[in-house]
Write a protein that holds these residues in place. Structure first.
Motif, mmCIF file in Angstrom:
data_model
loop_
_atom_site.group_PDB
_atom_site.id
_atom_site.type_symbol
_atom_site.label_atom_id
_atom_site.label_comp_id
_atom_site.label_asym_id
_atom_site.label_seq_id
_atom_site.Cartn_x
_atom_site.Cartn_y
_atom_site.Cartn_z
ATOM 1 N N ILE A 2 -23.450 -32.914 -18.377
ATOM 2 C CA ILE A 2 -23.805 -31.863 -17.845
ATOM 3 C C ILE A 2 -25.069 -31.875 -17.149
ATOM 4 O O ILE A 2 -26.283 -32.113 -17.687
ATOM 5 C CB ILE A 2 -23.897 -30.529 -18.808
ATOM 6 N N ARG A 3 -25.259 -31.210 -15.660
ATOM 7 C CA ARG A 3 -26.346 -31.179 -15.118
ATOM 8 C C ARG A 3 -26.069 -30.267 -13.827
ATOM 9 O O ARG A 3 -25.149 -29.696 -13.583
ATOM 10 C CB ARG A 3 -26.506 -32.708 -14.338
ATOM 11 N N LYS A 4 -27.480 -29.769 -13.206
ATOM 12 C CA LYS A 4 -27.531 -28.830 -12.137
ATOM 13 C C LYS A 4 -26.776 -29.423 -11.109
ATOM 14 O O LYS A 4 -26.992 -30.651 -10.841
ATOM 15 C CB LYS A 4 -28.912 -28.610 -11.755
ATOM 16 N N ALA A 5 -26.131 -28.657 -10.510
ATOM 17 C CA ALA A 5 -25.310 -29.209 -9.389
ATOM 18 C C ALA A 5 -26.147 -29.354 -8.222
ATOM 19 O O ALA A 5 -27.480 -28.696 -7.780
ATOM 20 C CB ALA A 5 -24.234 -27.936 -8.778
ATOM 21 N N GLU A 6 -25.868 -30.060 -7.116
ATOM 22 C CA GLU A 6 -26.581 -30.525 -6.123
ATOM 23 C C GLU A 6 -25.560 -30.218 -4.746
ATOM 24 O O GLU A 6 -24.316 -30.237 -4.849
ATOM 25 C CB GLU A 6 -27.064 -31.953 -6.061
ATOM 26 N N SER A 7 -26.061 -30.450 -3.776
ATOM 27 C CA SER A 7 -25.339 -30.359 -2.378
ATOM 28 C C SER A 7 -24.082 -31.347 -2.329
ATOM 29 O O SER A 7 -23.180 -30.926 -1.954
ATOM 30 C CB SER A 7 -26.163 -30.237 -1.195
ATOM 31 N N ILE A 40 -19.897 -21.584 -2.166
ATOM 32 C CA ILE A 40 -20.160 -22.641 -3.251
ATOM 33 C C ILE A 40 -21.835 -23.040 -2.840
ATOM 34 O O ILE A 40 -22.580 -23.212 -3.728
ATOM 35 C CB ILE A 40 -19.358 -23.662 -3.362
ATOM 36 N N GLN A 41 -21.641 -23.545 -1.632
ATOM 37 C CA GLN A 41 -23.291 -23.770 -0.953
ATOM 38 C C GLN A 41 -24.084 -22.688 -1.107
ATOM 39 O O GLN A 41 -25.479 -23.194 -1.520
ATOM 40 C CB GLN A 41 -23.164 -24.209 0.306
ATOM 41 N N ILE A 42 -24.168 -21.488 -1.047
ATOM 42 C CA ILE A 42 -24.919 -20.473 -1.232
ATOM 43 C C ILE A 42 -25.304 -20.480 -2.452
ATOM 44 O O ILE A 42 -26.684 -20.539 -3.093
ATOM 45 C CB ILE A 42 -24.487 -19.148 -0.811
ATOM 46 N N CYS A 43 -24.504 -20.626 -3.545
ATOM 47 C CA CYS A 43 -24.728 -20.421 -4.854
ATOM 48 C C CYS A 43 -25.496 -21.741 -5.609
ATOM 49 O O CYS A 43 -26.620 -21.547 -6.058
ATOM 50 C CB CYS A 43 -23.291 -20.382 -5.811
ATOM 51 N N VAL A 44 -25.202 -23.091 -4.907
ATOM 52 C CA VAL A 44 -26.032 -24.106 -5.415
ATOM 53 C C VAL A 44 -27.506 -24.113 -4.793
ATOM 54 O O VAL A 44 -28.372 -24.688 -5.395
ATOM 55 C CB VAL A 44 -25.343 -25.182 -4.876
ATOM 56 N N SER A 46 -29.332 -21.006 -3.720
ATOM 57 C CA SER A 46 -29.989 -19.804 -4.148
ATOM 58 C C SER A 46 -30.685 -19.944 -5.367
ATOM 59 O O SER A 46 -30.376 -20.313 -6.426
ATOM 60 C CB SER A 46 -28.638 -18.932 -4.245
ATOM 61 N N ALA A 47 -31.774 -19.324 -5.138
ATOM 62 C CA ALA A 47 -32.544 -19.248 -6.747
ATOM 63 C C ALA A 47 -32.202 -18.111 -7.465
ATOM 64 O O ALA A 47 -32.518 -18.007 -8.586
ATOM 65 C CB ALA A 47 -34.134 -18.819 -6.218
ATOM 66 N N GLU A 48 -31.230 -17.208 -6.969
ATOM 67 C CA GLU A 48 -30.391 -15.984 -7.642
ATOM 68 C C GLU A 48 -29.173 -16.654 -8.517
ATOM 69 O O GLU A 48 -28.673 -15.914 -9.098
ATOM 70 C CB GLU A 48 -30.374 -14.933 -6.926
ATOM 71 N N HIS A 49 -28.923 -17.841 -8.066
ATOM 72 C CA HIS A 49 -27.622 -18.317 -8.769
ATOM 73 C C HIS A 49 -27.969 -19.681 -9.462
ATOM 74 O O HIS A 49 -28.948 -20.093 -9.171
ATOM 75 C CB HIS A 49 -26.427 -18.430 -7.570
ATOM 76 N N PHE A 50 -27.358 -20.019 -10.353
ATOM 77 C CA PHE A 50 -27.297 -21.358 -10.907
ATOM 78 C C PHE A 50 -25.838 -22.004 -11.022
ATOM 79 O O PHE A 50 -24.819 -21.194 -11.112
ATOM 80 C CB PHE A 50 -27.919 -21.403 -12.144
ATOM 81 N N VAL A 51 -25.638 -23.189 -10.778
ATOM 82 C CA VAL A 51 -24.661 -23.725 -10.940
ATOM 83 C C VAL A 51 -24.865 -25.303 -11.523
ATOM 84 O O VAL A 51 -25.725 -26.110 -11.234
ATOM 85 C CB VAL A 51 -23.916 -24.209 -9.390
ATOM 86 N N LEU A 64 -19.614 -24.279 -14.124
ATOM 87 C CA LEU A 64 -20.152 -23.028 -14.209
ATOM 88 C C LEU A 64 -21.006 -22.469 -13.185
ATOM 89 O O LEU A 64 -22.198 -23.147 -12.868
ATOM 90 C CB LEU A 64 -20.780 -23.164 -15.606
ATOM 91 N N ILE A 65 -20.577 -21.379 -12.473
ATOM 92 C CA ILE A 65 -21.487 -20.617 -11.309
ATOM 93 C C ILE A 65 -21.878 -19.453 -12.130
ATOM 94 O O ILE A 65 -20.914 -18.652 -12.248
ATOM 95 C CB ILE A 65 -20.558 -20.775 -10.275
#
Length: 137
Positions: A2-7, A40-44, A46-51, A64-65
């Motif tokens: 599990i890791r933080k999503a990237e572009s 999805i790109q916005i979420c990845v 954005s500082a207000e979202h995490f993916v 998980l978004i």
């Protein structure tokens, strides 16, 4: 893992979302690939979202978004999920993935919602409400 999503993960996340959509009660609503990719790109980014994603053998098998917001009574933030799904290939990673958020919902109508509720309860989550979907006339 599990890791933080990237572009670079956007296409893989899109695949997971598309699979989840086929199992959803709203599968009759057509997915628009351009809108999906943009959001999805916005979420990845954005500082207000995490993916976060489940990556196994170089493939995205779960995502998980979430969206974060400041608590109205505190400077602390909490996170709530917007999308949570793990493919059959990622089976067993869902509980680890869900531990990344504070508040989880079962609002998508994907698969067996009772099974998801039981998973949340086994993980120690407390039920705090209900969601309802009205049939279309």
């Amino acid at each position: 893992m599990i890791r933080k999503a990237e572009s670079k993960d956007i296409s893989g996340i899109m695949g997971v979302v598309k699979e989840a959509h086929t199992k959803s009660i709203s599968n009759n609503v057509p997915l628009d690939p351009k809108t999906l990719r943009t959001n999805i790109q916005i979420c990845v980014l954005s500082a207000e979202h995490f993916v976060v994603v489940v990556e196994l053998d170089g493939e995205i098998e779960g995502a998980l978004i979430g969206v974060t917001h400041q608590l109205w009574y505190s400077r602390k933030k909490q996170a709530a999920d917007l999308f949570f799904y793990v493919t059959d290939n990622g089976k067993g990673w869902g509980a680890k993935l869900m531990r990344r958020v504070i508040m989880l919902g079962i609002n998508s109508g994907i698969g067996d919602s009772d099974r998801t509720r039981k998973l949340y309860e086994r993980m120690g989550a407390t039920r705090i409400g209900d969601s309802f979907v009205l049939p279309q006339e």
